[in-house]
Design a protein around this motif. Structure first.
Motif, PDB file in Angstrom:
ATOM      1  N   ALA A  46       3.766  10.664   1.864  1.00 21.73           N
ATOM      2  CA  ALA A  46       3.477   9.282   1.469  1.00 21.73           C
ATOM      3  C   ALA A  46       2.066   9.253   0.898  1.00 21.73           C
ATOM      4  CB  ALA A  46       3.625   8.342   2.657  1.00 21.73           C
ATOM      5  N   ASN A  47       1.970   9.486  -0.398  1.00 21.72           N
ATOM      6  CA  ASN A  47       0.675   9.515  -1.078  1.00 21.72           C
ATOM      7  C   ASN A  47       0.302   8.146  -1.616  1.00 21.72           C
ATOM      8  OD1 ASN A  47       0.256  12.278  -0.681  1.00 21.72           O
ATOM      9  ND2 ASN A  47       1.619  12.752  -2.386  1.00 21.72           N
ATOM     10  N   GLN A  48       0.860   7.124  -0.998  1.00 17.79           N
ATOM     11  CA  GLN A  48       0.593   5.763  -1.409  1.00 17.79           C
ATOM     12  C   GLN A  48       0.383   4.899  -0.178  1.00 17.79           C
ATOM     13  OE1 GLN A  48       4.427   5.577  -3.204  1.00 17.79           O
ATOM     14  NE2 GLN A  48       3.596   5.551  -5.272  1.00 17.79           N
ATOM     15  N   ALA A  49      -0.278   3.789  -0.401  1.00 18.61           N
ATOM     16  CA  ALA A  49      -0.366   2.711   0.578  1.00 18.61           C
ATOM     17  C   ALA A  49       0.115   1.471  -0.167  1.00 18.61           C
ATOM     18  CB  ALA A  49      -1.794   2.543   1.073  1.00 18.61           C
ATOM     19  N   TRP A  50       0.650   0.537   0.568  1.00 21.09           N
ATOM     20  CA  TRP A  50       1.209  -0.656  -0.055  1.00 21.09           C
ATOM     21  C   TRP A  50       0.650  -1.882   0.633  1.00 21.09           C
ATOM     22  CZ3 TRP A  50       3.887   3.528   1.737  1.00 21.09           C
ATOM     23  CH2 TRP A  50       4.504   4.341   0.779  1.00 21.09           C
ATOM     24  N   PHE A  51       0.100  -2.786  -0.152  1.00 18.57           N
ATOM     25  CA  PHE A  51      -0.379  -4.053   0.382  1.00 18.57           C
ATOM     26  C   PHE A  51       0.678  -5.094   0.063  1.00 18.57           C
ATOM     27  CE2 PHE A  51      -2.695  -8.060   0.189  1.00 18.57           C
ATOM     28  CZ  PHE A  51      -3.321  -8.035   1.435  1.00 18.57           C
ATOM     29  N   ILE A  52       1.203  -5.734   1.087  1.00 14.50           N
ATOM     30  CA  ILE A  52       2.262  -6.728   0.899  1.00 14.50           C
ATOM     31  C   ILE A  52       1.630  -8.092   0.632  1.00 14.50           C
ATOM     32  CG2 ILE A  52       4.271  -7.869   1.922  1.00 14.50           C
ATOM     33  CD1 ILE A  52       4.630  -5.469   3.721  1.00 14.50           C
ATOM     34  N   THR A  53       1.939  -8.672  -0.529  1.00 15.83           N
ATOM     35  CA  THR A  53       1.450 -10.020  -0.818  1.00 15.83           C
ATOM     36  C   THR A  53       2.497 -11.067  -0.491  1.00 15.83           C
ATOM     37  OG1 THR A  53       2.077  -9.920  -3.154  1.00 15.83           O
ATOM     38  CG2 THR A  53      -0.159  -9.213  -2.576  1.00 15.83           C
ATOM     39  N   SER A  54       3.771 -10.657  -0.464  1.00 16.54           N
ATOM     40  CA  SER A  54       4.845 -11.519   0.042  1.00 16.54           C
ATOM     41  C   SER A  54       5.984 -10.610   0.470  1.00 16.54           C
ATOM     42  CB  SER A  54       5.318 -12.525  -1.007  1.00 16.54           C
ATOM     43  OG  SER A  54       5.977 -11.876  -2.070  1.00 16.54           O
ATOM     44  N   GLY A  55       6.632 -10.985   1.569  1.00  8.71           N
ATOM     45  CA  GLY A  55       7.751 -10.199   2.035  1.00  8.71           C
ATOM     46  C   GLY A  55       7.526  -9.587   3.402  1.00  8.71           C
ATOM     47  N   LEU A  56       8.433  -8.673   3.737  1.00 13.70           N
ATOM     48  CA  LEU A  56       8.457  -8.096   5.063  1.00 13.70           C
ATOM     49  C   LEU A  56       9.066  -6.700   4.976  1.00 13.70           C
ATOM     50  CD1 LEU A  56       7.922  -9.054   8.030  1.00 13.70           C
ATOM     51  CD2 LEU A  56      10.294  -9.820   8.078  1.00 13.70           C
ATOM     52  N   ALA A  57       8.546  -5.766   5.775  1.00 15.68           N
ATOM     53  CA  ALA A  57       9.030  -4.389   5.762  1.00 15.68           C
ATOM     54  C   ALA A  57       9.113  -3.852   7.185  1.00 15.68           C
ATOM     55  CB  ALA A  57       8.103  -3.510   4.934  1.00 15.68           C
ATOM     56  N   LEU A  96      10.177   3.760   5.299  1.00 18.10           N
ATOM     57  CA  LEU A  96       9.628   2.416   5.095  1.00 18.10           C
ATOM     58  C   LEU A  96      10.607   1.670   4.210  1.00 18.10           C
ATOM     59  CD1 LEU A  96       5.830   2.880   4.286  1.00 18.10           C
ATOM     60  CD2 LEU A  96       6.835   1.971   6.364  1.00 18.10           C
ATOM     61  N   GLU A  97      11.131   0.569   4.719  1.00 20.60           N
ATOM     62  CA  GLU A  97      12.134  -0.190   3.993  1.00 20.60           C
ATOM     63  C   GLU A  97      11.759  -1.665   3.955  1.00 20.60           C
ATOM     64  OE1 GLU A  97      16.786  -1.488   4.599  1.00 20.60           O
ATOM     65  OE2 GLU A  97      16.130   0.425   5.428  1.00 20.60           O
ATOM     66  N   LEU A  98      11.955  -2.287   2.805  1.00 24.20           N
ATOM     67  CA  LEU A  98      11.709  -3.723   2.682  1.00 24.20           C
ATOM     68  C   LEU A  98      12.903  -4.473   3.258  1.00 24.20           C
ATOM     69  CD1 LEU A  98      10.239  -3.695  -0.916  1.00 24.20           C
ATOM     70  CD2 LEU A  98       8.994  -3.838   1.246  1.00 24.20           C
ATOM     71  N   ILE A  99      12.632  -5.432   4.134  1.00 20.97           N
ATOM     72  CA  ILE A  99      13.721  -6.206   4.723  1.00 20.97           C
ATOM     73  C   ILE A  99      13.785  -7.619   4.156  1.00 20.97           C
ATOM     74  CG2 ILE A  99      13.993  -4.824   6.797  1.00 20.97           C
ATOM     75  CD1 ILE A  99      12.341  -6.790   8.351  1.00 20.97           C
ATOM     76  N   GLU A 100      12.958  -7.867   3.164  1.00 21.10           N
ATOM     77  CA  GLU A 100      13.018  -9.080   2.356  1.00 21.10           C
ATOM     78  C   GLU A 100      12.649  -8.685   0.932  1.00 21.10           C
ATOM     79  OE1 GLU A 100      11.488 -12.591   5.403  1.00 21.10           O
ATOM     80  OE2 GLU A 100      10.119 -11.869   3.878  1.00 21.10           O
ATOM     81  N   ASP A 101      13.059  -9.492  -0.038  1.00 16.46           N
ATOM     82  CA  ASP A 101      12.496  -9.309  -1.368  1.00 16.46           C
ATOM     83  C   ASP A 101      10.988  -9.425  -1.201  1.00 16.46           C
ATOM     84  OD1 ASP A 101      15.089  -9.219  -2.318  1.00 16.46           O
ATOM     85  OD2 ASP A 101      15.036 -11.199  -3.242  1.00 16.46           O
ATOM     86  N   SER A 102      10.246  -8.512  -1.812  1.00 13.89           N
ATOM     87  CA  SER A 102       8.808  -8.440  -1.534  1.00 13.89           C
ATOM     88  C   SER A 102       8.006  -8.163  -2.796  1.00 13.89           C
ATOM     89  CB  SER A 102       8.528  -7.309  -0.529  1.00 13.89           C
ATOM     90  OG  SER A 102       9.222  -7.506   0.679  1.00 13.89           O
ATOM     91  N   THR A 103       6.766  -8.614  -2.768  1.00 17.42           N
ATOM     92  CA  THR A 103       5.798  -8.269  -3.805  1.00 17.42           C
ATOM     93  C   THR A 103       4.723  -7.424  -3.141  1.00 17.42           C
ATOM     94  OG1 THR A 103       6.220 -10.351  -4.956  1.00 17.42           O
ATOM     95  CG2 THR A 103       4.202  -9.162  -5.556  1.00 17.42           C
ATOM     96  N   VAL A 104       4.494  -6.240  -3.716  1.00 15.07           N
ATOM     97  CA  VAL A 104       3.519  -5.326  -3.136  1.00 15.07           C
ATOM     98  C   VAL A 104       2.567  -4.801  -4.207  1.00 15.07           C
ATOM     99  CG1 VAL A 104       5.096  -4.583  -1.302  1.00 15.07           C
ATOM    100  CG2 VAL A 104       4.946  -3.255  -3.375  1.00 15.07           C
ATOM    101  N   LEU A 105       1.401  -4.429  -3.767  1.00 19.86           N
ATOM    102  CA  LEU A 105       0.431  -3.734  -4.609  1.00 19.86           C
ATOM    103  C   LEU A 105       0.394  -2.302  -4.105  1.00 19.86           C
ATOM    104  CD1 LEU A 105      -2.443  -6.384  -4.490  1.00 19.86           C
ATOM    105  CD2 LEU A 105      -0.807  -6.031  -6.328  1.00 19.86           C
ATOM    106  N   THR A 106       0.668  -1.355  -4.983  1.00 19.55           N
ATOM    107  CA  THR A 106       0.696   0.054  -4.600  1.00 19.55           C
ATOM    108  C   THR A 106      -0.646   0.693  -4.912  1.00 19.55           C
ATOM    109  OG1 THR A 106       3.055   0.135  -5.082  1.00 19.55           O
ATOM    110  CG2 THR A 106       1.912   2.243  -4.910  1.00 19.55           C
ATOM    111  N   ILE A 107      -1.181   1.405  -3.932  1.00 17.96           N
ATOM    112  CA  ILE A 107      -2.461   2.086  -4.079  1.00 17.96           C
ATOM    113  C   ILE A 107      -2.188   3.584  -3.969  1.00 17.96           C
ATOM    114  CG2 ILE A 107      -4.768   2.366  -3.090  1.00 17.96           C
ATOM    115  CD1 ILE A 107      -3.828  -0.568  -1.780  1.00 17.96           C
ATOM    116  N   GLN A 108      -2.540   4.322  -4.993  1.00 18.94           N
ATOM    117  CA  GLN A 108      -2.295   5.763  -5.039  1.00 18.94           C
ATOM    118  C   GLN A 108      -3.433   6.522  -4.369  1.00 18.94           C
ATOM    119  OE1 GLN A 108       0.536   6.971  -6.223  1.00 18.94           O
ATOM    120  NE2 GLN A 108       1.252   5.004  -6.999  1.00 18.94           N
ATOM    121  N   LYS A 109      -3.093   7.492  -3.558  1.00 23.53           N
ATOM    122  CA  LYS A 109      -4.085   8.305  -2.854  1.00 23.53           C
ATOM    123  C   LYS A 109      -5.047   8.990  -3.830  1.00 23.53           C
ATOM    124  CE  LYS A 109      -4.533  12.307   0.124  1.00 23.53           C
ATOM    125  NZ  LYS A 109      -3.830  13.264   0.972  1.00 23.53           N
TER     126      LYS A 109
END
Length: 188
Positions: A46-57, A96-109
């Motif tokens: 997992a060479n990424q981190a994800w910031f959730i702006t809306s949704g649930l995982a 890691l699975e989204l359990i709602e439609d979600s908006t995320v910002l992906t940050i690359q390592k």
């Protein structure tokens, strides 16, 4: 709005520099994903981190019998991170699975590594993120040491429980869905 949420989140950990703010504003793009999308899966890094702006995982693994075991939930305003993989390139053992439609910002390592020279606050932010990930991971163990009713009461105080499917909540709380339903009916 999405990028501002991430900047505020990081700024609450440690004041962010103009360089980091500029990077986020120019390079991080919101992505909309449908419910059920896997952002990370077992056996990969997992060479990424994800910031959730809306949704649930949720984060989970499969036990020996093939049953899904939920170990974490993330909601808007939180940074999803599998720390052992992000910081040390270990292959992950979870999903890691989204359990709602979600908006995320992906940050690359790789981008974070390049930014460290321009943004020295990233060292401290990374350290705090590790502590946050540890606390989030420890929470399930603390909850599961409580009696069923108390476990559920504590969980609904800290989680968006109304949005979490009953089977997922029961798995996280270490109980059968029928037991959770019984507890919920008595507490309401």
């Amino acid at each position: 709005m999405h990028k501002e949420q991430l900047i505020s989140f990081l700024d609450a950990i440690m004041p962010v520099s103009k360089s980091l703010t500029d990077y986020i504003n120019s390079s991080v793009t919101p992505e909309i994903f449908k419910k059920g999308i896997l952002l990370a899966s077992e056996g990969k890094t997992a060479n990424q981190a994800w910031f959730i702006t809306s949704g649930l995982a949720k984060e989970y693994y499969y036990d020996e019998s093939g049953k899904q075991v939920i170990i974490n939930f993330w909601q808007e305003g939180e940074l999803m991170l599998i720390a052992e993989s992000f910081f040390s390139n270990e292959r992950i053992k979870t999903y890691l699975e989204l359990i709602e439609d979600s908006t995320v910002l992906t940050i690359q390592k790789e981008e974070v590594i390049l930014l460290k020279e321009k943004c020295p606050e990233l060292h401290r932010i990374g350290y705090i993120l590790l502590i946050m990930a540890k606390k989030k991971g420890d929470l399930r163990g603390k909850l599961n040491s409580l009696a069923g009713k108390d476990r559920y009461r504590q969980f609904i105080k800290i989680s968006p429980w109304a949005r979490i499917p009953v089977n997922d909540m029961a798995s996280y709380l270490g109980m059968a869905p029928e037991t959770l339903s019984s507890i919920r009916s008595k507490i309401r």
